[in-house]
Write a protein that holds these residues in place. Structure first.
Motif, PDB file in Angstrom:
ATOM      1  N   SER A   9       0.737  -1.157  -0.055  1.00  0.00           N
ATOM      2  CA  SER A   9      -0.119   0.050   0.128  1.00  0.00           C
ATOM      3  C   SER A   9       0.935   1.369  -0.023  1.00  0.00           C
ATOM      4  CB  SER A   9      -0.928   0.093   1.095  1.00  0.00           C
ATOM      5  OG  SER A   9      -1.760  -1.225   1.235  1.00  0.00           O
ATOM      6  N   GLY A  10       2.245   1.251  -0.202  1.00  0.00           N
ATOM      7  CA  GLY A  10       3.048   2.399   0.009  1.00  0.00           C
ATOM      8  C   GLY A  10       3.503   3.008   1.160  1.00  0.00           C
ATOM      9  N   PHE A  11       3.110   2.270   2.107  1.00  0.00           N
ATOM     10  CA  PHE A  11       3.650   3.173   3.449  1.00  0.00           C
ATOM     11  C   PHE A  11       4.951   2.870   3.663  1.00  0.00           C
ATOM     12  CE2 PHE A  11      -0.708   1.808   4.512  1.00  0.00           C
ATOM     13  CZ  PHE A  11      -1.338   3.204   5.176  1.00  0.00           C
ATOM     14  N   GLU A  12       5.591   3.836   4.506  1.00  0.00           N
ATOM     15  CA  GLU A  12       7.310   4.055   4.820  1.00  0.00           C
ATOM     16  C   GLU A  12       7.502   3.070   5.960  1.00  0.00           C
ATOM     17  OE1 GLU A  12       8.373   8.003   5.137  1.00  0.00           O
ATOM     18  OE2 GLU A  12       7.608   8.688   3.063  1.00  0.00           O
ATOM     19  N   ALA A  13       6.677   3.143   6.884  1.00  0.00           N
ATOM     20  CA  ALA A  13       7.015   2.250   8.068  1.00  0.00           C
ATOM     21  C   ALA A  13       5.763   1.755   8.978  1.00  0.00           C
ATOM     22  CB  ALA A  13       7.633   3.337   8.940  1.00  0.00           C
ATOM     23  N   VAL A  14       6.074   0.642   9.661  1.00  0.00           N
ATOM     24  CA  VAL A  14       5.212   0.037  10.188  1.00  0.00           C
ATOM     25  C   VAL A  14       5.544  -0.018  11.799  1.00  0.00           C
ATOM     26  CG1 VAL A  14       4.119  -1.504   8.916  1.00  0.00           C
ATOM     27  CG2 VAL A  14       5.932  -2.297  10.129  1.00  0.00           C
ATOM     28  N   PHE A  15       4.744   0.235  12.818  1.00  0.00           N
ATOM     29  CA  PHE A  15       5.018   0.564  14.403  1.00  0.00           C
ATOM     30  C   PHE A  15       4.438  -0.675  14.745  1.00  0.00           C
ATOM     31  CE2 PHE A  15       5.885   4.776  12.683  1.00  0.00           C
ATOM     32  CZ  PHE A  15       6.874   5.226  13.517  1.00  0.00           C
ATOM     33  N   ILE A  28      10.485  -2.086   3.754  1.00  0.00           N
ATOM     34  CA  ILE A  28       9.685  -1.106   4.500  1.00  0.00           C
ATOM     35  C   ILE A  28      10.340  -1.250   6.208  1.00  0.00           C
ATOM     36  CG2 ILE A  28       8.110  -3.089   5.299  1.00  0.00           C
ATOM     37  CD1 ILE A  28       5.654  -0.954   5.461  1.00  0.00           C
ATOM     38  N   ALA A  29      10.371  -0.051   6.605  1.00  0.00           N
ATOM     39  CA  ALA A  29      11.111   0.267   7.855  1.00  0.00           C
ATOM     40  C   ALA A  29      10.163  -0.469   9.060  1.00  0.00           C
ATOM     41  CB  ALA A  29      11.200   1.654   8.103  1.00  0.00           C
ATOM     42  N   VAL A  30      10.615  -0.959  10.119  1.00  0.00           N
ATOM     43  CA  VAL A  30       9.770  -1.483  11.150  1.00  0.00           C
ATOM     44  C   VAL A  30      10.366  -1.025  12.577  1.00  0.00           C
ATOM     45  CG1 VAL A  30       9.362  -3.795  12.485  1.00  0.00           C
ATOM     46  CG2 VAL A  30       9.631  -3.828   9.849  1.00  0.00           C
ATOM     47  N   TYR A  31       9.387  -0.111  13.331  1.00  0.00           N
ATOM     48  CA  TYR A  31       9.980   0.518  14.389  1.00  0.00           C
ATOM     49  C   TYR A  31       9.285  -0.208  15.537  1.00  0.00           C
ATOM     50  CZ  TYR A  31      11.382   4.639  11.862  1.00  0.00           C
ATOM     51  OH  TYR A  31      12.218   5.556  11.166  1.00  0.00           O
ATOM     52  N   PRO A  32      10.175  -1.052  16.470  1.00  0.00           N
ATOM     53  CA  PRO A  32       9.730  -1.714  17.591  1.00  0.00           C
ATOM     54  C   PRO A  32       9.416  -0.572  18.779  1.00  0.00           C
ATOM     55  CG  PRO A  32      12.109  -1.772  17.682  1.00  0.00           C
ATOM     56  CD  PRO A  32      11.637  -0.892  16.350  1.00  0.00           C
ATOM     57  N   LEU A  33       8.171  -1.118  19.316  1.00  0.00           N
ATOM     58  CA  LEU A  33       7.700  -0.082  20.576  1.00  0.00           C
ATOM     59  C   LEU A  33       7.610  -0.669  21.701  1.00  0.00           C
ATOM     60  CD1 LEU A  33       4.727   1.703  18.698  1.00  0.00           C
ATOM     61  CD2 LEU A  33       7.058   2.440  19.325  1.00  0.00           C
ATOM     62  N   ASP A  34       7.919  -0.129  22.955  1.00  0.00           N
ATOM     63  CA  ASP A  34       7.723  -0.671  24.292  1.00  0.00           C
ATOM     64  C   ASP A  34       6.593  -0.384  24.732  1.00  0.00           C
ATOM     65  OD1 ASP A  34      10.144  -2.189  24.508  1.00  0.00           O
ATOM     66  OD2 ASP A  34      11.375  -0.249  24.890  1.00  0.00           O
ATOM     67  N   ASN A  35       6.140   1.054  24.627  1.00  0.00           N
ATOM     68  CA  ASN A  35       4.937   1.624  24.970  1.00  0.00           C
ATOM     69  C   ASN A  35       4.406   2.644  24.131  1.00  0.00           C
ATOM     70  OD1 ASN A  35       6.457   3.949  25.847  1.00  0.00           O
ATOM     71  ND2 ASN A  35       7.248   2.391  27.283  1.00  0.00           N
TER      72      ASN A  35
END
Length: 505
Positions: free
Chosen positions: A131-137, A152-159
């Motif tokens: 779908s053309g997104f730059e990153a997923v969180f 695609i960039a992947v950002y890991p989240l703690d909170n």
């Protein structure tokens, strides 16, 4: 104020993009979620509001309406918590709504605002890239799974606080990098070298592995049917990259991937209990989920004690065995799941198990045996290529110190036969002999006069169906491939006929 964010859920084994539209306005305080959300998603309003408050953010009392589009698809993923929370913050003007269009958010929120992992991150990330997104969180525990998707960039989240800090420019986040997945210990893996005797059964399983054929083993209790079946996956070729991604996506949707993520590299082996329901076997639910036939895709489905399954449950196997896919229709969705597996079935010949035993006396009446065998219908048996009898192992074979042929040795022959088939079917989009349709069979499996005469005689004597005829020819083609023969000869047809012993049922 209006804001839009993007989340995702799964539909079948594919990702589905969800537009999360949030409107906050003055009026009687309220919080409504619309867009065919099920109970799990409707509960998000309590999780989201509490998570935001426990993250140190106070929201004004306003009328909030959240729409999840498309509105005609039922949503049942807790992963919509995060995009709802971000959309709510944007609607209140606490984060910039402009930058959100290039990101996709997918995580469950705890009441403290922690990000928790969810099912189906792999197909969701695939959909985000398409779908053309730059990153997923995503939650940190889902990062390795999301990283299986390139581009695609992947950002890991703690909170949630960490994400708010990034969106407001107060905190810097670095895209995740794949962590090595620990190798599984294969030293104690099941091996055909552990199986003493049973030469015909091992030969039958080798042919089945080489051509992708289904097998029914009938024999007394303790003859080794289960032991043989559990070693089937050790002689199958490795998953190709495409097959591995397909299997990993299925297991992601089912929530069965290990916590460390990573690509599934071994062919699946599924062995459901005979008390399993029809839904457990083929999949289902209000929003259909994959069942055992889909979880066994590109691998092995082992049904032990076949007559003990309910007849209704067994009959639903006809479609996946023939079409290698299963279509499930519900009010809100009609989905097709892949189900290309090798069926290995094991059964006793009668309730006591001794009907075919040369040493033990059968205590069952003729009526009991007929009733027991009637649980497996003719049309289902017709779809199983190889029917063999597994006799009780002799003492001399069990006590022998001579080590049997290993799985590695058998696997070499299987891989060589599969390579021949890959070259043969390169233009047709299939991978093994069992996948041939009747037209391909007529084109690629020409029998000489002697082989044709032998098959004609067997057809009359055994009263075979057209489907059984096709399956015998496919097995003969696999036997020829294992022998390295270009054409199907009479000896190959003779062995294929011998491996279809329909007298057991």
């Amino acid at each position: 104020m209006f804001a839009r964010t993007y989340g995702a859920t799964t539909l079948g084994v594919d990702g589905l993009l969800i537009d999360v539209e949030v409107d906050s306005a003055a009026g009687l305080p309220g919080f409504e979620i619309v867009g065919l959300a099920d109970a799990l998603v409707k509960e998000a309003k309590e999780r989201v509001r509490t998570a935001i408050r426990n993250s140190g953010i106070q929201l004004r009392q306003e009328k909030v309406t959240i729409n999840l589009a498309p509105a005609d698809v039922r949503k049942d993923s807790a992963g919509l918590d995060l995009p709802i929370a971000v959309g709510l913050l944007a609607a209140y003007g606490l984060v910039s709504a402009v930058t959100l269009a290039k990101y996709l958010f997918a995580a469950e929120l705890s009441l403290e605002g922690e990000c928790r992992p969810i099912k189906g991150i792999l197909p969701m990330t695939v959909k985000a890239r398409e779908s053309g997104f730059e990153a997923v969180f995503v939650a940190k525990a889902n990062a390795n799974e999301a990283l299986l998707v390139d581009g695609i960039a992947v950002y890991p989240l703690d909170n949630l606080s960490q994400l708010v800090g990034f969106l407001t420019g107060q905190e810097r986040l670095v895209p995740a990098k794949a962590e090595p997945v620990p190798e599984q210990d294969t030293e104690c893996q099941d091996d055909f070298a552990d199986v003493q005797g049973q030469f015909q059964a091992k030969r039958a399983l080798e042919i089945a592995a080489a051509g992708g054929h289904n097998v029914l083993m009938v024999g007394s209790p303790g003859a080794g049917k289960t032991m043989l079946a559990r070693r089937m996956s050790t002689i199958l070729p490795d998953l190709t990259t495409e097959e591995a991604l397909e299997v990993t996506r299925i297991y992601s949707v089912a929530g069965l991937l290990p916590r460390e993520g990573g690509l599934i590299k071994r062919r699946p082996f599924r062995s459901p209990h005979h008390t399993s329901s029809m839904t457990a076997l083929i999949g289902g639910g209000s929003v259909p989920r994959p069942g055992e036939v889909t979880l066994a895709h590109n691998g092995v489905l082992f049904l032990d004690e076949l007559p003990e399954f309910s007849k209704k449950t067994l009959e639903v196997l006809r479609e996946p065995l023939e079409d290698r896919k299963i279509t499930i229709s519900r009010v809100h969705a009609t989905l097709t799941f892949p189900s290309d597996f090798i069926l290995i079935a094991a059964a006793n010949p009668c309730p006591c198990g001794n009907f075919l035993d040369e040493e033990q006396e059968c205590t069952c009446s003729a009526g009991e045996i007929r009733q027991y065998n009637r649980k497996i219908s003719g049309p289902l048996l017709d779809r199983i290529d190889i029917h063999i009898q597994v006799p009780r192992v002799k003492y001399d074979e069990l006590a022998s110190k001579k080590r049997a042929e290993s799985s590695a040795q058998i696997r070499q022959r299987v891989v060589a036969a599969r390579e021949i088939q890959l070259q043969r079917f390169r233009k047709y989009g299939i991978f093994c002999n069992a996948q041939m349709n009747h037209a391909l069979l007529q084109k690629l499996c020409v029998l000489d006069e002697q082989a044709q005469a032998m098959l004609a005689l067997a057809f009359k004597q055994k009263n075979l169906s057209a489907r059984a005829y096709d399956r015998i020819v496919k097995v003969a083609r696999t036997i020829a491939d294992l022998a390295g023969a270009k054409n199907i000869e009479a000896a190959h047809v003779a062995e294929a006929i011998q491996l279809r012993n329909d007298n057991n049922f």
